[in-house]
Design a protein around this motif. Structure first.
Motif, PDB file in Angstrom:
ATOM      1  N   PHE A 103       8.585   7.064   7.647  1.00 60.13           N
ATOM      2  CA  PHE A 103       8.629   6.642   9.059  1.00 60.13           C
ATOM      3  C   PHE A 103       7.344   5.948   9.525  1.00 60.13           C
ATOM      4  CE2 PHE A 103      11.852  10.265  10.203  1.00 60.13           C
ATOM      5  CZ  PHE A 103      12.847   9.573   9.559  1.00 60.13           C
ATOM      6  N   TYR A 104       6.207   6.518   9.153  1.00 58.70           N
ATOM      7  CA  TYR A 104       4.937   5.934   9.619  1.00 58.70           C
ATOM      8  C   TYR A 104       4.698   4.537   9.023  1.00 58.70           C
ATOM      9  CZ  TYR A 104      -0.104   5.384  10.329  1.00 58.70           C
ATOM     10  OH  TYR A 104      -1.335   4.899  10.652  1.00 58.70           O
ATOM     11  N   PRO A 105       4.845   4.367   7.689  1.00 60.06           N
ATOM     12  CA  PRO A 105       4.710   3.005   7.153  1.00 60.06           C
ATOM     13  C   PRO A 105       5.705   2.022   7.792  1.00 60.06           C
ATOM     14  CG  PRO A 105       4.714   4.608   5.370  1.00 60.06           C
ATOM     15  CD  PRO A 105       5.025   5.371   6.620  1.00 60.06           C
ATOM     16  N   PHE A 107       0.817  -1.220   0.000  1.00 61.57           N
ATOM     17  CA  PHE A 107       0.000   0.000   0.000  1.00 61.57           C
ATOM     18  C   PHE A 107       0.854   1.275   0.000  1.00 61.57           C
ATOM     19  CE2 PHE A 107      -2.097   3.539   2.184  1.00 61.57           C
ATOM     20  CZ  PHE A 107      -3.109   3.782   1.268  1.00 61.57           C
ATOM     21  N   TYR A 108       1.721   1.391   0.990  1.00 62.62           N
ATOM     22  CA  TYR A 108       2.512   2.624   1.091  1.00 62.62           C
ATOM     23  C   TYR A 108       3.619   2.634   0.043  1.00 62.62           C
ATOM     24  CZ  TYR A 108       0.021   3.621   5.358  1.00 62.62           C
ATOM     25  OH  TYR A 108      -0.971   3.913   6.259  1.00 62.62           O
ATOM     26  N   SER A 109       4.053   3.852  -0.310  1.00 66.41           N
ATOM     27  CA  SER A 109       5.184   3.958  -1.233  1.00 66.41           C
ATOM     28  C   SER A 109       6.006   5.184  -0.880  1.00 66.41           C
ATOM     29  CB  SER A 109       4.696   4.002  -2.676  1.00 66.41           C
ATOM     30  OG  SER A 109       3.612   4.869  -2.802  1.00 66.41           O
ATOM     31  N   ALA A 113       7.961   6.983  -3.344  1.00 62.64           N
ATOM     32  CA  ALA A 113       8.271   7.883  -4.454  1.00 62.64           C
ATOM     33  C   ALA A 113       7.186   7.840  -5.508  1.00 62.64           C
ATOM     34  CB  ALA A 113       9.606   7.491  -5.075  1.00 62.64           C
ATOM     35  N   ALA A 114       6.933   8.999  -6.093  1.00 61.51           N
ATOM     36  CA  ALA A 114       5.979   9.107  -7.200  1.00 61.51           C
ATOM     37  C   ALA A 114       6.747   9.148  -8.511  1.00 61.51           C
ATOM     38  CB  ALA A 114       5.163  10.393  -7.049  1.00 61.51           C
ATOM     39  N   TYR A 154      12.367  10.948   3.711  1.00 66.13           N
ATOM     40  CA  TYR A 154      12.620  10.127   4.902  1.00 66.13           C
ATOM     41  C   TYR A 154      11.438  10.215   5.858  1.00 66.13           C
ATOM     42  CZ  TYR A 154      16.991   9.501   2.649  1.00 66.13           C
ATOM     43  OH  TYR A 154      17.923   9.142   1.703  1.00 66.13           O
ATOM     44  N   ALA A 155      10.975  11.432   6.114  1.00 66.09           N
ATOM     45  CA  ALA A 155       9.813  11.601   6.999  1.00 66.09           C
ATOM     46  C   ALA A 155       8.620  10.789   6.493  1.00 66.09           C
ATOM     47  CB  ALA A 155       9.432  13.077   7.095  1.00 66.09           C
ATOM     48  N   ALA A 156       8.453  10.769   5.170  1.00 67.82           N
ATOM     49  CA  ALA A 156       7.307  10.060   4.582  1.00 67.82           C
ATOM     50  C   ALA A 156       7.380   8.560   4.853  1.00 67.82           C
ATOM     51  CB  ALA A 156       7.260  10.330   3.077  1.00 67.82           C
ATOM     52  N   LYS A 214       6.912   2.222  10.834  1.00 65.92           N
ATOM     53  CA  LYS A 214       6.401   1.944  12.175  1.00 65.92           C
ATOM     54  C   LYS A 214       5.312   0.871  12.122  1.00 65.92           C
ATOM     55  CE  LYS A 214       3.557   4.750  14.528  1.00 65.92           C
ATOM     56  NZ  LYS A 214       2.975   5.840  15.332  1.00 65.92           N
ATOM     57  N   ASP A 244       4.564   2.713  -6.793  1.00 65.36           N
ATOM     58  CA  ASP A 244       3.283   3.161  -6.223  1.00 65.36           C
ATOM     59  C   ASP A 244       2.079   2.866  -7.109  1.00 65.36           C
ATOM     60  OD1 ASP A 244       3.869   5.349  -8.105  1.00 65.36           O
ATOM     61  OD2 ASP A 244       2.298   6.437  -7.047  1.00 65.36           O
ATOM     62  N   SER A 245       2.308   2.618  -8.398  1.00 62.22           N
ATOM     63  CA  SER A 245       1.165   2.396  -9.289  1.00 62.22           C
ATOM     64  C   SER A 245       0.614   0.984  -9.146  1.00 62.22           C
ATOM     65  CB  SER A 245       1.570   2.611 -10.756  1.00 62.22           C
ATOM     66  OG  SER A 245       2.073   3.902 -10.946  1.00 62.22           O
TER      67      SER A 245
END
Lengths: 357, 357
Positions: free
Chosen positions: A198-200, A176-178, A180-181, A194-196, A202, A217-218
């Motif tokens: 961290f949550y996935p 689900f998470y990615s 880079a676009a 990097y911040a993007a 975790k 991501d596609s």
């Protein structure tokens, strides 16, 4: 270069046998400020805090990118950087993508050498030890307008390092998470990437994994990176790694692994890696190794891949049988001056550089 | 709340007829620090610089998010915030996605009111005038490790504002660059999203456009946002706007436009907008208006769409004929207390709040 040596050095309290990676800082840092369209003087100053406003554009709009690199001390105490010209080229590539000014060779390479030289006593000696060096550029202008900033700081800070992954880790293949676009900033070492993540990461940790294998991501059908590292897969005796693109970081450790595999005559395919092919290879026993590579840890070997609720186990190979560990050793031996350097990758840091600048 | 009033206020030198938006800061700011797993005291202090290290994780790893909101002064000098509870909810949504601690209502809403109250003389009065307010959270821990930080700062800073787009603008429909990945952080007001947009916007400007209509990164066939705004399209007498998702910001101005259109009985479809449908509508004359909405500018009307080398012109409508301008006026009238507020959107900022806290 303007030099302000620390009048209160902390080196005498540094215990190379017992320190915390990442928040033990060497005595000095390099700083240089950009204003009115140009960079000012490069300054070597005591490591520490500087005055910034919460309206600083770097934290409001994320114009910030960095490099990660290391200096190694050999058994005779000589200090080497590893392919620093690659980091220099890449920070400017990142800066361009984020519409930030490029840095000069004098700022980056001369700054780096001066800093590593003056604080060479901070570099721990011995296996796995190094100085982790962080050059970065960030927007410092105080303004609440979402536009390209007019003021920036270039800085180099550093912390003594041990290698920080040792045990094989379990990684989750993202569905689900990615990170880079297409047409995004995945190939830049942009702070926001990097911040993007961290949550996935975790969430993956809460499922019992150590990090994430990022997929496109596609479709989530192709490997991109693993955690903050480039990813390699070995099926039978062939190694695969995805081609670099605007989504995938052009890693210096990745590039070095490719060169070292070629030198050893190991077949190396730079092509898209499909999740399906990896899962099939695991099922039919031809998947030998999957690992990540990066400056901080060199190699992180994976013992399991999580995919759609299933945990796919990988064999644990010995040094002789493992391409990952063999290539890692080849690389570390060059980095630490334990082997010939046929590629010309090591760069000696001369002593007392500052007296001559 | 801890109060340190400025002993050197700059308000007497502020000329509300002649100031620069974005870098004229009001006399005070709110700050609050997170450490050891909890937020400390909320502090109202003079606006200014604080000590931060270049190793601050906020600029290294981009853990930073913000809100944009405004306070308006009516003709009697009363001051209102607009739907601040929506910004409060959203900053915490952004914080969660970036693995940052959520802020409390006391920090956000009480901090906001105290700041706006004490610096109410900085709010310019009159059409288009307001105080632009920037709450933000960013990682302050000094550490060179790509992981969730342990120290953060919440801050609120503010600058007097005039509306900053007035003329209709030309926008380019992106066919390569994108601002958000599926499974990414597009719906968060993450600092890094903005930096990523600057370079593509610069390229569009070099082609003669003012900003970009972002399209989905997989196919570039669907509208997502425009510049830093949500996007609306009117074909014949129906308005379309894309549904929010993890890629598209849940804009407060967007939400308000939808409510105001419903109130006027204008048909509003929240559904994907295909580039093809917009281009076709322009060719056959049914494309009446395309515009962006956001806190900073309320409405930015587009006069041309650039698509694959072609410049598709849009009609310029009068206030009576334009849905964009009519809804903008409806909204601004509520914001500035020139009209009834049937939705309960305005929040009065009481005077001398600080004496009671």
């Amino acid at each position: 270069m303007i030099i302000h040596k620390s009048t209160n050095p902390r080196i005498s309290s540094f215990d190379p046998e017992n320190f915390s990676f990442g928040n033990t800082f060497i005595d000095h840092m390099i700083i240089c400020e950009f204003e009115d369209g140009k960079w000012g003087d490069v300054q070597l100053v005591p490591y520490g805090q500087l005055p910034f406003s919460p309206a600083m554009m770097g934290v409001n709009y994320g114009q910030a990118c960095f490099e990660g690199m290391k200096a190694y001390k050999d058994k005779d105490g000589k200090v080497f950087l590893f392919r620093p010209e690659k980091n220099f080229a890449r920070i400017n590539k990142s800066a361009s993508r984020l519409a930030m000014p490029e840095v000069t060779e004098e700022m980056f390479l001369e700054g780096l050498k001066a800093l590593v030289d003056i604080d060479r006593n901070w570099i721990p000696q011995g296996e796995g030890m190094s100085l982790y060096i962080r050059p970065l550029i960030f927007a410092t202008e105080e303004a609440l307008k979402a536009r390209i900033a007019n003021k920036y700081m270039f800085a180099i800070v550093a912390t003594p390092a041990k290698s920080y992954y040792t045990e094989p880790v379990s990684v989750k293949i993202s569905d689900f998470y990615s990170r880079a676009a297409n047409g995004g900033v995945g190939s830049a070492k942009a702070a926001g990437n990097y911040a993007a993540s961290f949550y996935p990461t975790k969430l993956a940790m809460e499922e019992g994994y150590d990090q994430i294998i990022w997929t496109d991501d596609s479709t989530h059908e192709f490997f991109e990176e693993s955690g903050t590292m480039n990813v390699f897969v070995r099926i039978n005796d062939k190694i695969y790694t995805p081609p670099t693109s605007e989504k995938i970081l052009d890693g210096i450790t990745r590039d070095s692994f490719i060169a070292l595999a070629n030198k050893r005559g190991i077949e190396m395919k730079i092509e898209p890696i499909s999740v399906k092919a990896v899962v099939e290879a695991q099922k039919n026993g031809t998947l030998k190794e999957v690992w990540g590579v990066g400056t901080a840890v060199v190699t992180s070997v994976f013992q399991a891949l999580g995919y759609k609720g299933e945990k796919l186990m990988l064999p644990i190979l010995t040094l002789e049988d493992s391409f990952a560990l063999t290539l890692q050793k080849d690389l570390v031996d060059i980095q630490t001056n334990n082997a010939e350097d046929p590629f010309g990758w090591r760069v000696l840091v001369e002593k007392n550089i500052l007296e001559t600048v």
